[in-house]
Write a protein that holds these residues in place. Sequence first.
Motif, short mmCIF file in Angstrom:
data_model
loop_
_atom_site.label_atom_id
_atom_site.label_comp_id
_atom_site.label_asym_id
_atom_site.label_seq_id
_atom_site.Cartn_x
_atom_site.Cartn_y
_atom_site.Cartn_z
N LYS A 72 8.53 1.29 26.20
CA LYS A 72 9.36 0.33 25.48
C LYS A 72 9.05 0.31 23.99
N GLY A 73 7.78 0.43 23.64
CA GLY A 73 7.41 0.43 22.22
C GLY A 73 6.73 -0.84 21.80
N ASP A 74 5.90 -0.75 20.75
CA ASP A 74 5.10 -1.88 20.26
C ASP A 74 5.22 -1.92 18.74
N MET A 75 6.21 -2.65 18.24
CA MET A 75 6.46 -2.66 16.79
C MET A 75 5.33 -3.32 16.01
N GLU A 76 4.57 -4.21 16.63
CA GLU A 76 3.42 -4.79 15.93
C GLU A 76 2.39 -3.71 15.63
N LEU A 77 2.15 -2.84 16.61
CA LEU A 77 1.24 -1.71 16.39
C LEU A 77 1.77 -0.79 15.31
N TYR A 78 3.05 -0.46 15.38
CA TYR A 78 3.63 0.47 14.41
C TYR A 78 3.60 -0.11 12.99
N SER A 79 3.86 -1.39 12.86
CA SER A 79 3.83 -2.03 11.54
C SER A 79 2.41 -2.00 10.97
N LYS A 80 1.42 -2.26 11.83
CA LYS A 80 0.03 -2.24 11.37
C LYS A 80 -0.37 -0.84 10.91
N MET A 81 -0.02 0.17 11.70
CA MET A 81 -0.37 1.54 11.34
C MET A 81 0.34 1.97 10.06
N SER A 82 1.60 1.55 9.91
CA SER A 82 2.33 1.85 8.68
C SER A 82 1.65 1.22 7.47
N HIS A 83 1.19 -0.01 7.65
CA HIS A 83 0.49 -0.71 6.56
C HIS A 83 -0.80 0.01 6.20
N ASP A 84 -1.54 0.50 7.20
CA ASP A 84 -2.79 1.21 6.94
C ASP A 84 -2.54 2.48 6.13
N VAL A 85 -1.49 3.23 6.50
CA VAL A 85 -1.16 4.45 5.76
C VAL A 85 -0.75 4.11 4.33
N THR A 86 0.04 3.05 4.18
CA THR A 86 0.50 2.63 2.85
C THR A 86 -0.68 2.33 1.94
N GLU A 87 -1.69 1.64 2.46
CA GLU A 87 -2.86 1.29 1.64
C GLU A 87 -3.60 2.54 1.17
N ILE A 88 -3.72 3.53 2.05
CA ILE A 88 -4.40 4.78 1.67
C ILE A 88 -3.64 5.49 0.55
N LEU A 89 -2.32 5.59 0.70
CA LEU A 89 -1.50 6.28 -0.30
C LEU A 89 -1.46 5.50 -1.61
N GLN A 90 -1.35 4.19 -1.51
CA GLN A 90 -1.23 3.35 -2.70
C GLN A 90 -2.49 3.41 -3.55
N GLU A 91 -3.62 3.60 -2.89
CA GLU A 91 -4.90 3.67 -3.61
C GLU A 91 -4.99 4.91 -4.49
N LYS A 92 -4.34 6.00 -4.08
CA LYS A 92 -4.48 7.28 -4.77
C LYS A 92 -3.26 7.67 -5.62
N ALA A 93 -2.07 7.31 -5.15
CA ALA A 93 -0.85 7.82 -5.79
C ALA A 93 -0.56 7.10 -7.10
N PRO A 94 -0.17 7.86 -8.15
CA PRO A 94 0.22 7.21 -9.42
C PRO A 94 1.43 6.30 -9.25
N VAL A 95 2.46 6.80 -8.55
CA VAL A 95 3.65 6.02 -8.25
C VAL A 95 4.03 6.28 -6.80
N LEU A 96 4.13 5.20 -6.01
CA LEU A 96 4.44 5.32 -4.59
C LEU A 96 5.66 4.49 -4.25
N GLU A 97 6.58 5.09 -3.51
CA GLU A 97 7.74 4.37 -2.96
C GLU A 97 7.69 4.45 -1.45
N LYS A 98 7.74 3.30 -0.79
CA LYS A 98 7.77 3.28 0.67
C LYS A 98 9.23 3.22 1.08
N ALA A 99 9.76 4.36 1.55
CA ALA A 99 11.18 4.44 1.86
C ALA A 99 11.49 3.82 3.21
N SER A 100 10.54 3.81 4.13
CA SER A 100 10.69 3.19 5.44
C SER A 100 9.31 3.04 6.04
#
Length: 398
Positions: A72-100
């Motif tokens: 069925k899927g677990d959107m709470e898990l997916y949102s958390k994992m997406s947030h974790d990836v975003t934090e890693i990228l945001q820490e390093k990238a000069p300019v970051l856009e989260k498209a989805s």
Amino acid sequence: MARAIVHMDLDTFFVSCERLTNSELNGIPLIVGGGERGVVASCSYEARKFGVRSAMPIAMAMKLCPDAKIIKGDMELYSKMSHDVTEILQEKAPVLEKASVDEFYLDITGMDRFHGSYKWTDELAQKVIKETGLPISFSLSINKTVSKIATGEGKPVGNLEIPEHKVQTFLNPLSIQKIPMVGTVTFQLLSRIGVRKIQTLAEMPAEVLQQMIGKNGLDIWKKANGIDHTPVEPYSERKSISTENTFSQDTIDIAKLKRVLLGMVEKLAFQLRSEQWLTSTVTVKIRYANFDTETKQSRVAYTSADHILTKTVMELFEKVYQRRMRLRLIGVRFSGLVRGTYQIDLFEDTQEILALYAAMDKMKSRYGFDAVMRCAGAHFKPNTKDEILKRKNENPKP
């Protein structure tokens, strides 16, 4: 100086998240989605070999791959994992856009003066994989369009770099369906005149394409020629949209308050979808007759769907409205926004629900927000005959 734009995409994101929590799902055909009348939200490469694709009805997917396991899927898990990836990228990238929730753009123009741009991007991707366990693909090129197409072509085994002088050579042999703006209708229209490859499309006169397709024709022609000046929009979760209603007379009418809240949610959710946002935080605000103000807030899986947001708003209202005094104001705010369209990320969705949203949004966009509304949220006077005629004149049929 040519731009250096990176497109990063989390491979089969929902499937990968599920496999992190349950290793028994590795290597088998896996489908993440709703029930028998629902649709496929994501599927593993093992399932794709049988022809299963995202947005396909579950019933059809099971006919193609009867041995697939459905989750069925677990959107709470997916949102958390997406947030974790975003934090890693945001820490390093000069300019970051989260498209989805699973897709990112990085502008690293000028970085090659200090680092090899491809090497730096590869190291960042490896950091994501190491710290989250999620597979991620990327491509590096001169703009968003070429980078996004290249990521799709490189999956699942390799990451591509398309320098400026190789852009057209890379694009030419590909199907026009690889261009982000080319949907099924446009593809069928162009196919009927023999235009199926990007090279053929790129060599057409732009004016002819514009006459055939309309205002999007020029944009599609530019993309076919590797032209895209769209900037990478810096990612921020501080953005929000909101609305409030101050009553002419303080009220304790619960039914009325809930009708107003429902109308607010419908209006804001339509705005989210129109502007291509997804929200992750919902806030309800009330102000009592004595001017005391209280709020309640809740995190939700990234969404722009009325039925999910309505349920959350009503639950928050029940929690925040405890004093049973008259209210002078109520409000709703959606925050923690990221770019994204309402895709198949709600596992209770059916084809009927998705079709309903598409139809309602089309009517609202053409005739105005109040052209079609849920009965419970409608608190306006019926249009007079004169108003109907005026609207018809302002919005003539093409």
